[in-house]
Design a protein around this motif. Structure first.
Motif, PDB file in Angstrom:
ATOM      1  N   LEU A 235       0.849  -1.191   0.000  1.00  0.00           N
ATOM      2  CA  LEU A 235       0.000   0.000   0.000  1.00  0.00           C
ATOM      3  C   LEU A 235       0.884   1.240   0.000  1.00  0.00           C
ATOM      4  CD1 LEU A 235      -2.629  -1.094   2.677  1.00  0.00           C
ATOM      5  CD2 LEU A 235      -2.962  -1.018   0.212  1.00  0.00           C
ATOM      6  N   ASP A 236       0.483   2.245  -0.765  1.00  0.00           N
ATOM      7  CA  ASP A 236       1.220   3.495  -0.821  1.00  0.00           C
ATOM      8  C   ASP A 236       1.175   4.172   0.552  1.00  0.00           C
ATOM      9  OD1 ASP A 236       1.351   6.535  -1.148  1.00  0.00           O
ATOM     10  OD2 ASP A 236       2.001   5.853  -3.132  1.00  0.00           O
ATOM     11  N   PRO A 237       2.333   4.453   1.152  1.00  0.00           N
ATOM     12  CA  PRO A 237       2.322   5.004   2.520  1.00  0.00           C
ATOM     13  C   PRO A 237       1.652   6.360   2.623  1.00  0.00           C
ATOM     14  CG  PRO A 237       4.539   5.064   1.570  1.00  0.00           C
ATOM     15  CD  PRO A 237       3.701   4.233   0.657  1.00  0.00           C
ATOM     16  N   VAL A 238       1.804   7.195   1.612  1.00  0.00           N
ATOM     17  CA  VAL A 238       1.165   8.514   1.652  1.00  0.00           C
ATOM     18  C   VAL A 238      -0.352   8.359   1.610  1.00  0.00           C
ATOM     19  CG1 VAL A 238       0.885  10.713   0.459  1.00  0.00           C
ATOM     20  CG2 VAL A 238       3.150   9.656   0.605  1.00  0.00           C
ATOM     21  N   GLU A 239      -0.830   7.448   0.758  1.00  0.00           N
ATOM     22  CA  GLU A 239      -2.264   7.235   0.655  1.00  0.00           C
ATOM     23  C   GLU A 239      -2.817   6.609   1.927  1.00  0.00           C
ATOM     24  OE1 GLU A 239      -3.005   5.037  -2.908  1.00  0.00           O
ATOM     25  OE2 GLU A 239      -2.501   6.724  -4.218  1.00  0.00           O
ATOM     26  N   VAL A 240      -2.036   5.717   2.559  1.00  0.00           N
ATOM     27  CA  VAL A 240      -2.451   5.143   3.844  1.00  0.00           C
ATOM     28  C   VAL A 240      -2.634   6.252   4.866  1.00  0.00           C
ATOM     29  CG1 VAL A 240      -1.716   3.710   5.790  1.00  0.00           C
ATOM     30  CG2 VAL A 240      -1.431   2.873   3.450  1.00  0.00           C
ATOM     31  N   SER A 241      -1.651   7.157   4.928  1.00  0.00           N
ATOM     32  CA  SER A 241      -1.720   8.268   5.874  1.00  0.00           C
ATOM     33  C   SER A 241      -2.920   9.159   5.601  1.00  0.00           C
ATOM     34  CB  SER A 241      -0.428   9.091   5.787  1.00  0.00           C
ATOM     35  OG  SER A 241      -0.501  10.233   6.625  1.00  0.00           O
TER      36      SER A 241
ATOM     37  N   ALA B  43     -29.331   7.014 -18.870  1.00  0.00           N
ATOM     38  CA  ALA B  43     -28.569   8.173 -18.405  1.00  0.00           C
ATOM     39  C   ALA B  43     -27.736   7.780 -17.195  1.00  0.00           C
ATOM     40  CB  ALA B  43     -29.512   9.319 -18.051  1.00  0.00           C
ATOM     41  N   LEU B  44     -26.455   8.142 -17.229  1.00  0.00           N
ATOM     42  CA  LEU B  44     -25.541   7.783 -16.148  1.00  0.00           C
ATOM     43  C   LEU B  44     -24.908   9.049 -15.590  1.00  0.00           C
ATOM     44  CD1 LEU B  44     -24.994   5.658 -18.784  1.00  0.00           C
ATOM     45  CD2 LEU B  44     -23.900   4.394 -16.930  1.00  0.00           C
ATOM     46  N   PRO B  45     -25.458   9.599 -14.504  1.00  0.00           N
ATOM     47  CA  PRO B  45     -24.912  10.831 -13.943  1.00  0.00           C
ATOM     48  C   PRO B  45     -23.663  10.589 -13.101  1.00  0.00           C
ATOM     49  CG  PRO B  45     -26.789  10.125 -12.654  1.00  0.00           C
ATOM     50  CD  PRO B  45     -26.682   9.165 -13.810  1.00  0.00           C
ATOM     51  N   GLN B  46     -22.787  11.563 -13.123  1.00  0.00           N
ATOM     52  CA  GLN B  46     -21.661  11.619 -12.192  1.00  0.00           C
ATOM     53  C   GLN B  46     -22.158  12.265 -10.899  1.00  0.00           C
ATOM     54  OE1 GLN B  46     -19.036  14.783 -13.096  1.00  0.00           O
ATOM     55  NE2 GLN B  46     -17.357  14.096 -11.790  1.00  0.00           N
ATOM     56  N   HIS B  47     -21.693  11.749  -9.762  1.00  0.00           N
ATOM     57  CA  HIS B  47     -22.003  12.373  -8.468  1.00  0.00           C
ATOM     58  C   HIS B  47     -20.693  12.926  -7.915  1.00  0.00           C
ATOM     59  CE1 HIS B  47     -25.975  10.597  -8.734  1.00  0.00           C
ATOM     60  NE2 HIS B  47     -25.455   9.394  -8.850  1.00  0.00           N
ATOM     61  N   PRO B  48     -20.369  14.190  -8.202  1.00  0.00           N
ATOM     62  CA  PRO B  48     -19.007  14.704  -8.031  1.00  0.00           C
ATOM     63  C   PRO B  48     -18.473  14.762  -6.608  1.00  0.00           C
ATOM     64  CG  PRO B  48     -20.538  16.457  -8.670  1.00  0.00           C
ATOM     65  CD  PRO B  48     -21.265  15.177  -8.824  1.00  0.00           C
ATOM     66  N   GLY B  49     -19.308  14.734  -5.605  1.00  0.00           N
ATOM     67  CA  GLY B  49     -18.789  14.771  -4.234  1.00  0.00           C
ATOM     68  C   GLY B  49     -18.521  13.415  -3.631  1.00  0.00           C
ATOM     69  N   SER B  50     -18.784  12.350  -4.413  1.00  0.00           N
ATOM     70  CA  SER B  50     -18.600  10.992  -3.868  1.00  0.00           C
ATOM     71  C   SER B  50     -18.171  10.024  -4.960  1.00  0.00           C
ATOM     72  CB  SER B  50     -19.911  10.501  -3.231  1.00  0.00           C
ATOM     73  OG  SER B  50     -20.989  10.591  -4.155  1.00  0.00           O
ATOM     74  N   ASP B  51     -17.499  10.542  -5.967  1.00  0.00           N
ATOM     75  CA  ASP B  51     -17.120   9.715  -7.107  1.00  0.00           C
ATOM     76  C   ASP B  51     -15.630   9.401  -7.086  1.00  0.00           C
ATOM     77  OD1 ASP B  51     -16.123  12.225  -7.698  1.00  0.00           O
ATOM     78  OD2 ASP B  51     -16.685  12.154  -9.819  1.00  0.00           O
ATOM     79  N   PHE B  52     -15.149   8.825  -8.175  1.00  0.00           N
ATOM     80  CA  PHE B  52     -13.743   8.460  -8.305  1.00  0.00           C
ATOM     81  C   PHE B  52     -12.838   9.687  -8.184  1.00  0.00           C
ATOM     82  CE2 PHE B  52     -10.004   7.846 -11.042  1.00  0.00           C
ATOM     83  CZ  PHE B  52      -9.452   6.700 -10.470  1.00  0.00           C
ATOM     84  N   ASN B  53     -13.252  10.807  -8.764  1.00  0.00           N
ATOM     85  CA  ASN B  53     -12.435  12.022  -8.700  1.00  0.00           C
ATOM     86  C   ASN B  53     -12.288  12.530  -7.269  1.00  0.00           C
ATOM     87  OD1 ASN B  53     -12.144  11.974 -11.472  1.00  0.00           O
ATOM     88  ND2 ASN B  53     -13.851  13.375 -11.847  1.00  0.00           N
TER      89      ASN B  53
ATOM     90  N   LEU C 179     -12.325  10.611  -4.590  1.00  0.00           N
ATOM     91  CA  LEU C 179     -11.369   9.708  -3.961  1.00  0.00           C
ATOM     92  C   LEU C 179      -9.942  10.083  -4.328  1.00  0.00           C
ATOM     93  CD1 LEU C 179     -10.576   7.115  -2.409  1.00  0.00           C
ATOM     94  CD2 LEU C 179     -10.907   5.863  -4.555  1.00  0.00           C
ATOM     95  N   GLN C 180      -9.713  10.360  -5.603  1.00  0.00           N
ATOM     96  CA  GLN C 180      -8.369  10.737  -6.031  1.00  0.00           C
ATOM     97  C   GLN C 180      -7.931  12.048  -5.387  1.00  0.00           C
ATOM     98  OE1 GLN C 180      -6.295   8.680  -7.860  1.00  0.00           O
ATOM     99  NE2 GLN C 180      -8.038   7.349  -7.353  1.00  0.00           N
ATOM    100  N   ALA C 181      -8.857  12.989  -5.238  1.00  0.00           N
ATOM    101  CA  ALA C 181      -8.519  14.250  -4.569  1.00  0.00           C
ATOM    102  C   ALA C 181      -8.066  14.000  -3.139  1.00  0.00           C
ATOM    103  CB  ALA C 181      -9.727  15.190  -4.602  1.00  0.00           C
ATOM    104  N   MET C 182      -8.726  13.051  -2.464  1.00  0.00           N
ATOM    105  CA  MET C 182      -8.317  12.706  -1.102  1.00  0.00           C
ATOM    106  C   MET C 182      -6.936  12.052  -1.102  1.00  0.00           C
ATOM    107  SD  MET C 182      -7.935   9.932   1.121  1.00  0.00           S
ATOM    108  CE  MET C 182      -8.967   8.616   0.488  1.00  0.00           C
ATOM    109  N   LEU C 183      -6.725  11.074  -1.978  1.00  0.00           N
ATOM    110  CA  LEU C 183      -5.457  10.349  -2.000  1.00  0.00           C
ATOM    111  C   LEU C 183      -4.296  11.252  -2.403  1.00  0.00           C
ATOM    112  CD1 LEU C 183      -6.605   6.983  -3.632  1.00  0.00           C
ATOM    113  CD2 LEU C 183      -6.104   7.419  -1.216  1.00  0.00           C
ATOM    114  N   GLN C 184      -4.578  12.301  -3.206  1.00  0.00           N
ATOM    115  CA  GLN C 184      -3.528  13.216  -3.645  1.00  0.00           C
ATOM    116  C   GLN C 184      -3.359  14.407  -2.714  1.00  0.00           C
ATOM    117  OE1 GLN C 184      -4.606  14.179  -7.707  1.00  0.00           O
ATOM    118  NE2 GLN C 184      -4.689  12.012  -8.278  1.00  0.00           N
ATOM    119  N   GLY C 185      -4.127  14.452  -1.635  1.00  0.00           N
ATOM    120  CA  GLY C 185      -3.951  15.486  -0.632  1.00  0.00           C
ATOM    121  C   GLY C 185      -4.733  16.757  -0.866  1.00  0.00           C
TER     122      GLY C 185
END
Length: 575
Positions: free
Chosen positions: A98-104, A284-294, A296-302
């Motif tokens: 596991l990536d240590p920064v992402e774990v933190s 129709a497939l909507p994106q839910h921007p506050g709980s989507d993949f992006n 998660l990536q924003a969290m993992l990237q700080g």
């Protein structure tokens, strides 16, 4: 995201399995008092006993294979054989990639910290203070250790203080986990019986002579379009994928909205959308921007401290309604007025299942949330990390019901705390609930079986797939795949089999309950479920007749701390 948590928890659990085998058995006897070692000690509290084991004893065993007198005492009491000793040794040294920064970063989010808080009630600082910060520090330091990385031994070595196992709480949590496993097995067995019984009472055609709805239909699939929507009332901007047939079916065109789960994205369900489009549906497939993949990536990237924003409990169902509004605005000029937007079907996975049920009428239930989330021991239900954050919302009556939605299909939905019996009883439209027997995030016995009993409609179906485990393992990123590869005993479901189930049942349900096409009714039967069921992941489909036997099974196996469940309009006899 639940896949990330579940995989990490699975790694941790497998590593501690052999450790607890060699130590917990000794907790019922008085041990000799050993001199304080140079390393942290693990203390076992089982009032009035207070026992301990030095981490240096574990290190000696892991690195050199030597069992000193202290560790030998535990192992002899536990009756550990040579094979178990070696497995225990390997568990101590197995590295989690596991990536240590992402774990933190994850363990500094509200979800991550709550997970540690819950574990910290079982594994606390000596004296009883919650061990979450000590565990987080040790985990992060071990992950940053370039030489050894995050192993169970290195985690224990980096603990800055003596830690204690509170065995009364540990045993309670272990009992809940064991009961869940036994209960899930009982549900699988009961579903097998019920589906067989229902099939015997059904009059159905020879399915081999009908079209195979597991395969694509005859309407073709046009290239996927991506739109950018902006809801001015909420100042919310999000993407929308539109998948439609190459040629239109006669009459009105049915519409289905597919809602992705936590840390997911619309593209993850595009193949399912194409399956529906090939039968003449606009999807129709909507994106839910506050709980989507992006997010998660924003969290993992700080860039964010949250796995998801708590307002998503409000925004997600509103996204669904806004998509219907947008399609109404475009219907004449883009679709020739063909779209039937008064009979919309909504399909949702996991957190998407929450919004599907919300627009179907399910209401937030703060009383159930308080009762569930304030328990000292949660039990094995990872989805509470998500559901309990709804307690951060302003207390008011939220009504997300959209009368244009006339049917919903939900897979692995979160339901038990955020809606509860009262909230789900408001759902009166057709519902299909899908569950997996190996789902660690939204356990079938807790999240879907209870919802099936509580939903207040005759047109309801419960589908259980053996081995289905919440996530699509073919869509994991490289790091999560590496974690899973480190678990040699882990058996993954056959995704191709699961996809055939999903394709068939989504088409059948949408045809009957969205397109109002009764020709597909025979596909919504236990007989058809048995017809397409395949090993090693058999599938069982039952209708509303199963609510009584399933509720009785649940009640017969629940503990005193878990309330009984009853079908709608059923008054229990407490004599």
């Amino acid at each position: 995201m639940f896949g990330f948590i579940a995989s990490f928890k699975c790694v941790f659990n497998k590593k501690v399995k052999y450790f607890t085998l060699a130590t917990l058995a000794a907790s019922l006897v008085v041990l000799p008092v050993y001199a304080q070692s140079r390393l942290t000690r693990l203390v076992f509290i089982y009032p009035p006993l207070n026992l301990s084991l030095g981490i240096d004893s574990l290190e000696l065993f892991a690195k050199e294979g030597l069992v000193n007198n202290e560790l030998a005492f535990y192992m002899n009491l536990a009756g550990v054989n040579e094979a178990q000793k070696e497995a225990f040794r390997q568990a101590l040294l197995k590295k989690a990639d596991l990536d240590p920064v992402e774990v933190s970063r994850f363990f500094n989010t509200p979800m991550g910290e709550e997970l540690l808080t819950r574990v910290g009630k079982l594994f606390s600082i000596q004296g009883g203070r919650n061990g979450k910060y000590a565990m987080r520090g040790a985990m992060v330091q071990a992950a940053f250790d370039e030489k050894e990385g995050l192993t169970l031994l290195n985690f224990l070595r980096h603990l800055a203080v003596n830690m204690q196992f509170n065995l009364l709480e540990v045993f309670e949590a272990a009992s809940l986990l064991e009961r869940l496993g036994e209960g899930t097995n009982a549900i699988v067995a009961e579903m097998k019986v019920l589906s067989s019984q229902q099939a015997q009472l059904e009059t159905v055609p020879d399915f081999s002579t009908l079209g195979d709805i597991r395969q694509q239909g005859s309407y073709g699939v046009a290239p996927t379009r991506q739109l950018r929507l902006f809801d001015e009332s909420r100042q919310r901007e999000f993407n929308l994928l539109l998948v439609q047939p190459q040629r239109w079916r006669e009459g009105k065109t049915p519409v289905v909205i597919l809602s992705h789960g936590l840390a997911s994205r619309p593209e993850d369900f595009e193949q399912r959308a194409k399956q529906l489009a090939s039968y003449g549906f606009v999807v129709a497939l909507p994106q839910h921007p506050g709980s989507d993949f992006n997010q998660l990536q924003a969290m993992l990237q700080g860039f964010s401290r949250e796995v998801f924003k708590v307002n998503e409990f409000i925004d997600r169902p509103k996204d669904v309604s806004y998509v219907i509004d947008e399609l109404e605005r475009r219907n004449s000029r883009e679709f020739g007025g063909r779209l039937d937007l008064n009979n919309v079907g909504v399909m949702g996975h996991s957190f998407g299942g929450y919004n599907a049920l919300a627009v179907a009428g399910a209401s937030l239930n703060f009383a159930t949330l308080e009762e569930t989330c304030n328990q000292d021991i949660w039990g094995p239900n990872l989805s509470l990390l998500l559901q309990c954050r709804a307690l951060e919302l302003p207390r008011k009556d939220y009504n997300f019901r959209d009368e244009r939605v006339t049917s919903v299909l939900v897979i692995n939905p979160v339901t038990s705390a955020v809606f509860g019996a009262e909230g789900l009883s408001n759902v009166t439209i057709p519902v299909m609930l899908g569950a997996g027997s190996s789902d660690p995030a939204t356990p079938a016995a807790i999240e879907q079986l209870k919802a099936f009993v509580w939903i207040n409609t005759d047109d309801k179906y419960f589908v259980l797939v053996e081995g289905q485990a919440h996530v699509n393992f073919s869509q994991l990123d490289g790091q999560m795949q590496a974690v899973l590869d480190s678990l040699p005993d882990l058996k993954l479901p056959k995704q191709q089999i699961l996809d055939t189930y999903g394709n068939a049942l989504l088409v059948a349900f949408a045809e009957v309950h969205t397109a109002k096409n009764e020709k597909y009714r025979s596909f919504l039967t236990a007989s058809y479920g048995n017809y397409i069921s395949r090993q090693p992941n058999p599938m069982y489909l039952v209708g509303n007749e199963a609510e009584f036997p399933l509720s009785e099974l649940f009640n017969s196996r629940r503990t005193s701390r878990i309330p009984a469940i009853y079908p709608r309009n059923f008054i229990p006899n407490h004599d």
